[in-house]
Structures are given as structure tokens and as C-alpha cells.
Design a protein around this motif. Structure first.
Motif, PDB file in Angstrom:
ATOM      1  N   LEU A 187       0.815  -1.216   0.000  1.00 41.34           N
ATOM      2  CA  LEU A 187       0.000   0.000   0.000  1.00 41.34           C
ATOM      3  C   LEU A 187       0.849   1.266   0.000  1.00 41.34           C
ATOM      4  O   LEU A 187       0.310   2.375   0.030  1.00 41.34           O
ATOM      5  CB  LEU A 187      -0.934   0.010   1.223  1.00 41.34           C
ATOM      6  CG  LEU A 187      -2.054  -1.039   1.234  1.00 41.34           C
ATOM      7  CD1 LEU A 187      -2.708  -1.093   2.607  1.00 41.34           C
ATOM      8  CD2 LEU A 187      -3.097  -0.735   0.154  1.00 41.34           C
ATOM      9  N   GLU A 188       2.153   1.118  -0.014  1.00 38.55           N
ATOM     10  CA  GLU A 188       3.021   2.288   0.059  1.00 38.55           C
ATOM     11  C   GLU A 188       2.804   3.211  -1.144  1.00 38.55           C
ATOM     12  O   GLU A 188       2.380   2.777  -2.215  1.00 38.55           O
ATOM     13  CB  GLU A 188       4.484   1.858   0.110  1.00 38.55           C
ATOM     14  CG  GLU A 188       4.951   1.112  -1.131  1.00 38.55           C
ATOM     15  CD  GLU A 188       6.381   0.634  -1.027  1.00 38.55           C
ATOM     16  OE1 GLU A 188       7.101   1.124  -0.123  1.00 38.55           O
ATOM     17  OE2 GLU A 188       6.780  -0.216  -1.827  1.00 38.55           O
ATOM     18  N   GLY A 189       3.092   4.481  -0.935  1.00 37.60           N
ATOM     19  CA  GLY A 189       2.973   5.441  -2.024  1.00 37.60           C
ATOM     20  C   GLY A 189       1.575   5.957  -2.258  1.00 37.60           C
ATOM     21  O   GLY A 189       1.343   6.714  -3.203  1.00 37.60           O
ATOM     22  N   ASN A 190       0.615   5.561  -1.408  1.00 38.50           N
ATOM     23  CA  ASN A 190      -0.744   6.086  -1.484  1.00 38.50           C
ATOM     24  C   ASN A 190      -0.912   7.224  -0.470  1.00 38.50           C
ATOM     25  O   ASN A 190      -0.168   7.291   0.516  1.00 38.50           O
ATOM     26  CB  ASN A 190      -1.761   4.982  -1.181  1.00 38.50           C
ATOM     27  CG  ASN A 190      -1.960   4.042  -2.365  1.00 38.50           C
ATOM     28  OD1 ASN A 190      -2.583   4.398  -3.352  1.00 38.50           O
ATOM     29  ND2 ASN A 190      -1.402   2.837  -2.261  1.00 38.50           N
ATOM     30  N   PRO A 191      -1.891   8.098  -0.667  1.00 42.15           N
ATOM     31  CA  PRO A 191      -2.128   9.167   0.311  1.00 42.15           C
ATOM     32  C   PRO A 191      -2.384   8.642   1.718  1.00 42.15           C
ATOM     33  O   PRO A 191      -2.020   9.301   2.691  1.00 42.15           O
ATOM     34  CB  PRO A 191      -3.365   9.877  -0.247  1.00 42.15           C
ATOM     35  CG  PRO A 191      -3.282   9.661  -1.731  1.00 42.15           C
ATOM     36  CD  PRO A 191      -2.732   8.284  -1.875  1.00 42.15           C
ATOM     37  N   LEU A 192      -2.971   7.460   1.855  1.00 46.44           N
ATOM     38  CA  LEU A 192      -3.247   6.928   3.195  1.00 46.44           C
ATOM     39  C   LEU A 192      -1.968   6.624   3.966  1.00 46.44           C
ATOM     40  O   LEU A 192      -1.931   6.693   5.196  1.00 46.44           O
ATOM     41  CB  LEU A 192      -4.160   5.703   3.128  1.00 46.44           C
ATOM     42  CG  LEU A 192      -3.806   4.488   2.267  1.00 46.44           C
ATOM     43  CD1 LEU A 192      -2.732   3.632   2.887  1.00 46.44           C
ATOM     44  CD2 LEU A 192      -5.062   3.668   1.998  1.00 46.44           C
ATOM     45  N   GLN A 193      -0.896   6.311   3.267  1.00 48.11           N
ATOM     46  CA  GLN A 193       0.371   6.097   3.959  1.00 48.11           C
ATOM     47  C   GLN A 193       0.918   7.401   4.513  1.00 48.11           C
ATOM     48  O   GLN A 193       1.353   7.472   5.676  1.00 48.11           O
ATOM     49  CB  GLN A 193       1.413   5.493   3.011  1.00 48.11           C
ATOM     50  CG  GLN A 193       2.754   5.228   3.711  1.00 48.11           C
ATOM     51  CD  GLN A 193       3.882   4.899   2.749  1.00 48.11           C
ATOM     52  OE1 GLN A 193       3.863   5.325   1.584  1.00 48.11           O
ATOM     53  NE2 GLN A 193       4.868   4.143   3.214  1.00 48.11           N
ATOM     54  N   ALA A 194       0.864   8.451   3.709  1.00 46.04           N
ATOM     55  CA  ALA A 194       1.355   9.747   4.166  1.00 46.04           C
ATOM     56  C   ALA A 194       0.538  10.270   5.342  1.00 46.04           C
ATOM     57  O   ALA A 194       1.078  10.841   6.296  1.00 46.04           O
ATOM     58  CB  ALA A 194       1.331  10.740   3.013  1.00 46.04           C
ATOM     59  N   ALA A 195      -0.795  10.059   5.276  1.00 42.60           N
ATOM     60  CA  ALA A 195      -1.667  10.551   6.354  1.00 42.60           C
ATOM     61  C   ALA A 195      -1.428   9.803   7.659  1.00 42.60           C
ATOM     62  O   ALA A 195      -1.507  10.388   8.744  1.00 42.60           O
ATOM     63  CB  ALA A 195      -3.127  10.410   5.924  1.00 42.60           C
ATOM     64  N   ALA A 196      -1.096   8.505   7.564  1.00 37.74           N
ATOM     65  CA  ALA A 196      -0.887   7.703   8.763  1.00 37.74           C
ATOM     66  C   ALA A 196       0.468   7.957   9.408  1.00 37.74           C
ATOM     67  O   ALA A 196       0.645   7.746  10.612  1.00 37.74           O
ATOM     68  CB  ALA A 196      -1.034   6.225   8.435  1.00 37.74           C
ATOM     69  N   GLY A 197       1.431   8.385   8.623  1.00 41.26           N
ATOM     70  CA  GLY A 197       2.750   8.662   9.163  1.00 41.26           C
ATOM     71  C   GLY A 197       3.387   7.437   9.788  1.00 41.26           C
ATOM     72  O   GLY A 197       3.414   6.349   9.215  1.00 41.26           O
ATOM     73  N   ALA A 198       3.887   7.608  11.016  1.00 44.15           N
ATOM     74  CA  ALA A 198       4.603   6.527  11.700  1.00 44.15           C
ATOM     75  C   ALA A 198       3.704   5.366  12.084  1.00 44.15           C
ATOM     76  O   ALA A 198       4.192   4.282  12.395  1.00 44.15           O
ATOM     77  CB  ALA A 198       5.298   7.082  12.945  1.00 44.15           C
ATOM     78  N   THR A 199       2.394   5.562  12.070  1.00 48.08           N
ATOM     79  CA  THR A 199       1.465   4.488  12.456  1.00 48.08           C
ATOM     80  C   THR A 199       1.012   3.638  11.262  1.00 48.08           C
ATOM     81  O   THR A 199       0.168   2.758  11.417  1.00 48.08           O
ATOM     82  CB  THR A 199       0.216   5.077  13.136  1.00 48.08           C
ATOM     83  OG1 THR A 199      -0.512   5.877  12.184  1.00 48.08           O
ATOM     84  CG2 THR A 199       0.611   5.949  14.320  1.00 48.08           C
ATOM     85  N   TYR A 200       1.592   3.900  10.093  1.00 46.27           N
ATOM     86  CA  TYR A 200       1.156   3.229   8.863  1.00 46.27           C
ATOM     87  C   TYR A 200       1.200   1.699   8.982  1.00 46.27           C
ATOM     88  O   TYR A 200       0.199   1.018   8.759  1.00 46.27           O
ATOM     89  CB  TYR A 200       2.024   3.693   7.691  1.00 46.27           C
ATOM     90  CG  TYR A 200       1.949   2.819   6.460  1.00 46.27           C
ATOM     91  CD1 TYR A 200       0.788   2.765   5.677  1.00 46.27           C
ATOM     92  CD2 TYR A 200       3.044   2.033   6.067  1.00 46.27           C
ATOM     93  CE1 TYR A 200       0.728   1.960   4.553  1.00 46.27           C
ATOM     94  CE2 TYR A 200       2.993   1.231   4.941  1.00 46.27           C
ATOM     95  CZ  TYR A 200       1.825   1.191   4.188  1.00 46.27           C
ATOM     96  OH  TYR A 200       1.764   0.386   3.074  1.00 46.27           O
ATOM     97  N   ARG A 201       2.324   1.131   9.359  1.00 46.19           N
ATOM     98  CA  ARG A 201       2.448  -0.325   9.432  1.00 46.19           C
ATOM     99  C   ARG A 201       1.550  -0.911  10.515  1.00 46.19           C
ATOM    100  O   ARG A 201       1.005  -2.003  10.350  1.00 46.19           O
ATOM    101  CB  ARG A 201       3.904  -0.725   9.683  1.00 46.19           C
ATOM    102  CG  ARG A 201       4.782  -0.570   8.443  1.00 46.19           C
ATOM    103  CD  ARG A 201       6.205  -1.000   8.713  1.00 46.19           C
ATOM    104  NE  ARG A 201       6.318  -2.376   9.120  1.00 46.19           N
ATOM    105  CZ  ARG A 201       6.346  -3.426   8.279  1.00 46.19           C
ATOM    106  NH1 ARG A 201       6.250  -3.237   6.980  1.00 46.19           N
ATOM    107  NH2 ARG A 201       6.470  -4.658   8.750  1.00 46.19           N
TER     108      ARG A 201
END
Length: 414
Positions: free
Chosen positions: A380-394
Motif C-alpha cells: 500500500l506504500e505510495g498512497n495518500p493513506l500512507q502519508a496521512a498515517a505517518g509513523a502508524t502506517y504499518r
């Protein structure tokens, strides 16, 4: 390949494998870009500055089937200290100019192709002459090898296929990857072929009748040629894998003569529609990356499809997948997906690649993947949801897909 010039002839028990690797001047002037193209035979990176992309040497797969055990050097082979040079501009050699080219060593002596295989017994089942700078196929005297089943002649300077007629009754695998061949009509007489690789040549069209007596052919590779039309594939009722990547194809057509086809590789062409796939009812893998697809309409007819690779297209939404219930791998990286929907019923999914789209909604991820109990890899990397989640993405991905063993390129620690 090592920096030093090398020449090696290796012989195997039960099969002879002549491997003379000569590093010629400028042989390593390869300039691969960072964009790779996945094919059935290799992963290679096209050159940005050349229409006829060449494969980096690290990606080349040699003819399978034999391991080297004994090394000897035939009298006609270049020695390790001799550099092979070409007296004319070989990059622009046409068939009619072939006789004007002379290949010599740096000491001025000419390579005698008629003696090149002189030390090889007549009854060997396999010969592989890779990167030997050979250009007159007829002079090799291949007709005397009456038991030959596998012939590999990758990375030479052949412009013409000739001298193979007497091998018609035995030859099962022919590999002419990375030569300068444009006319392939002589292939028609080789009716026992099971594998044929003509990748990285100068072929513009498939002539009629070429495969009319190829009922045993299972694997066919035409990677990186100049083919613009899929045609004249009649007679290939046993074909399992067809590779047409990196050509100039715009339309998927004339596939109705391939009832047994299981894998179709057509990445890096100019295809804009998935229409024309209906005859391929046994297809389990479709690789169509780096084309011009914006809609999945037409994919629904492939009810046995298990792997779909469609990265680097312009797909806007995941529709038409309702009937592709056997899908295990779905690669939609680098498309234009703004919403995730239409895949909730794909319960056999094991790998889901959605990197570099426009996905923003975590709820959609949860809703569409919750029934995918076999899902182990998700990108899912490179999507806006990754940027919005920041450090909590994984952490978010682990929470929504707890069975995942790999998130993007990283393995999940248990």
C-alpha cells in the motif's frame, strides 16, 4: 560477467555444453534504467536512449538442463588473452551484408566457424554456444549432430537462420535470444520443437504457416522485437506460455487458435483494451504491465485466472473482477485507483499489490480485505493513506490485515 576476457568450453556427462564467453570491446556498455520489466524468462531494464532495449547481462538465463563438470578449450575458440573484434560496424549489419563482416582476434587471425564445433561428438544431445560472436550459422555444420535435442545460441551476431533442416527430427529446444535475426521462416521445418526463444532480435512480423506443424510447442518467446500484430499462431494447440513483451502491439487479437494457453505475457506494448481474451478459457496468468489500459472490461471472461499483473497502466477502478474468483495474485501498482472496491469476493487472494495509487480510505481497505483469510502479502506504500498515517502506517495495516506476513517490502515480525 567478470571484467576479464574469458573463454570456456564446458562438457557435461550425457550432454555437451559449449560455453565460450568472450568479452568484446564495449560489451559492458549497458545502461539499464531503474524501471524493470518482468517477463516469463527474465527481469530486464530497458534502455531509455534506444528503441531496441537490451537486457542487462545479470538477467540472462542460459538454456536449462545441464551442469558443467569438465572444462576444455577447442582449437578454434579464442584464448582467454585474446579479444574478439569486428572489422565492420556490426550494429548495422543486414542479411545482404553478412558476407562482408569478418570477426577476428586482436592478433589478426580470423575465427573459423566451420571448425568451431569440430571437437564435439556427433551424438551429443545439447549444445550451447553463448556470447561467441558467431554470425554464420550455416558454417557451424550443425546438421551432423543427429541426436541434438537442445540448441542454445544466445548473444551472437546471427542475422539469418540456416543449416538447421537436418535437426528437424530431434530438436526440441531452440534458443536464439539476443541476435540480429529478422526473418524466421526456416523455423517452419522444425516440427519437434517444444521451446522456442527468439527474444531480442529484429523480427517485425510472424509469417503465415510458421507454426502449422508445431503441435508440440509449449513455450514461445518473442520478447523485445518489433512485432506490431499478433497473427499466424495457428497450429499451436499445445502452447502453454506465450511471451510478446516489449513489442509494438496495440490490439489483443487472433488468439482463438491457442486453446491450451495458460500464460500470456504482453507487458510494455501499446495495448489499450482487454478485449480479445475470450478464447483463452484456460489462462491462469496474464501479465500486461506498462500498457495503456484504463478499464478492466474484458477480464471477466478469464474465469480460471489466478495471477493478474497490471502495474503501470491507467486503471481507474477495480470493476469486472466478480467472475475471477480464483485470483491469488493481483498487481495494480502505479495505476490511478482512487477508491478500493470490487475485490471483496476474491477470497483466495494471497498477494495484493496496490502501491502508488490514490487510495485514501482505510475503511475501504478493511472492507475489501476482511474475507481474504489467505492474504499474506499486501503493498500500500505510495498512497495518500500512507502519508496521512505517518509513523502508524504499518500498525494500521497489521491491524486490518493481521494474517499478513509481508507489508510492502518488509517481512512482518511475529
Amino acid at each position: 560477467m567478470e571484467d576479464n576476457d574469458t573463454a570456456t568450453n564446458t562438457t557435461t556427462l550425457g550432454a555437451v555444453r559449449v560455453q565460450v564467453h568472450v568479452q568484446a570491446a564495449n560489451a559492458d556498455n549497458r545502461d539499464p534504467s531503474s524501471t524493470t520489466y518482468k517477463s516469463a524468462r527474465a527481469t530486464w531494464a530497458p534502455r531509455e536512449d534506444h528503441d531496441d532495449a537490451t537486457a542487462p547481462e545479470a538477467s540472462i538465463e542460459h538454456l536449462p538442463g545441464a551442469a558443467a563438470v569438465v572444462a576444455t578449450t577447442p582449437a578454434s575458440a579464442p584464448s582467454p588473452n585474446q579479444m574478439v573484434t569486428i572489422d565492420s560496424d556490426a550494429e548495422d549489419v543486414d542479411e545482404q551484408d553478412q558476407e562482408q563482416v569478418e570477426i577476428t582476434r586482436t592478433d589478426g587471425t580470423q575465427i573459423d566457424e566451420s571448425e568451431f564445433l569440430a571437437d564435439i561428438d556427433d551424438d551429443v544431445p545439447e549444445i550451447d554456444v553463448t556470447h561467441c560472436r558467431l554470425y554464420r550459422m550455416a558454417d557451424l555444420g550443425l546438421g551432423r549432430f543427429t541426436a541434438l535435442e537442445r540448441l542454445g545460441m544466445r548473444q551472437n551476431l546471427f542475422t539469418k537462420i540456416s543449416g538447421l533442416g537436418r535437426l528437424a527430427g530431434t530438436l526440441r529446444e531452440l534458443d536464439l535470444y539476443d541476435n540480429r535475426i529478422s526473418k524466421i521462416d526456416p523455423i517452419a521445418e522444425l516440427d519437434q520443437l517444444e521451446l522456442l526463444d527468439l527474444s531480442f532480435n529484429k523480427i517485425k512480423r510472424i509469417p503465415p504457416g510458421l507454426f502449422s506443424h508445431k503441435s508440440k510447442l509449449r513455450d514461445l518467446y518473442f520478447v523485445a522485437n518489433k512485432i506490431s500484430v499478433i497473427e499466424h499462431l495457428d497450429g499451436l494447440e499445445s502452447l502453454r506460455s506465450l511471451e510478446l513483451g516489449a513489442n509494438r502491439i496495440r490490439v489483443l487479437e487472433n488468439l482463438d487458435t491457442l486453446p491450451a494457453l495458460e500464460q500470456l505475457w504482453v507487458g510494455k506494448n501499446k495495448i489499450s483494451s482487454l478485449s480479445g481474451l475470450a478464447p483463452l478459457t484456460n489462462l491462469t496468468l496474464l501479465s500486461i504491465q506498462s500498457n495503456r489500459i484504463v478499464s478492466l472490461a474484458g477480464i471477466e471472461v478469464l474465469v480460471n485466472l489466478e495471477e493478474l499483473y497490471m502495474s503501470h497502466n491507467g486503471v481507474l477502478e477495480l470493476t469486472h473482477l466478480e467472475h475471477n474468483s480464483k485470483l491469488r495474485v493481483l498487481d495494480m501498482c502505479n495505476n490511478r485507483l482512487a477508491k478500493l472496491s470490487g475485490i471483496a469476493g476474491l477470497v483466495h487472494m494471497e498477494e495484493l499489490w496496490l502501491s502508488y495509487n490514490k487510495l485514501e480510505n482505510w475503511n475501504e481497505i478493511e472492507e475489501q480485505t476482511k474475507a481474504m483469510t489467505k492474504l499474506e502479502t499486501i503493498y500500500l506504500e505510495g498512497n495518500p493513506l500512507q502519508a496521512a498515517a505517518g509513523a502508524t502506517y504499518r500498525i494500521k495495516v497489521k491491524t486490518l490485515v493481521p494474517q499478513a506476513r509481508q507489508i510492502d517490502a518488509q517481512i512482518v515480525r511475529r
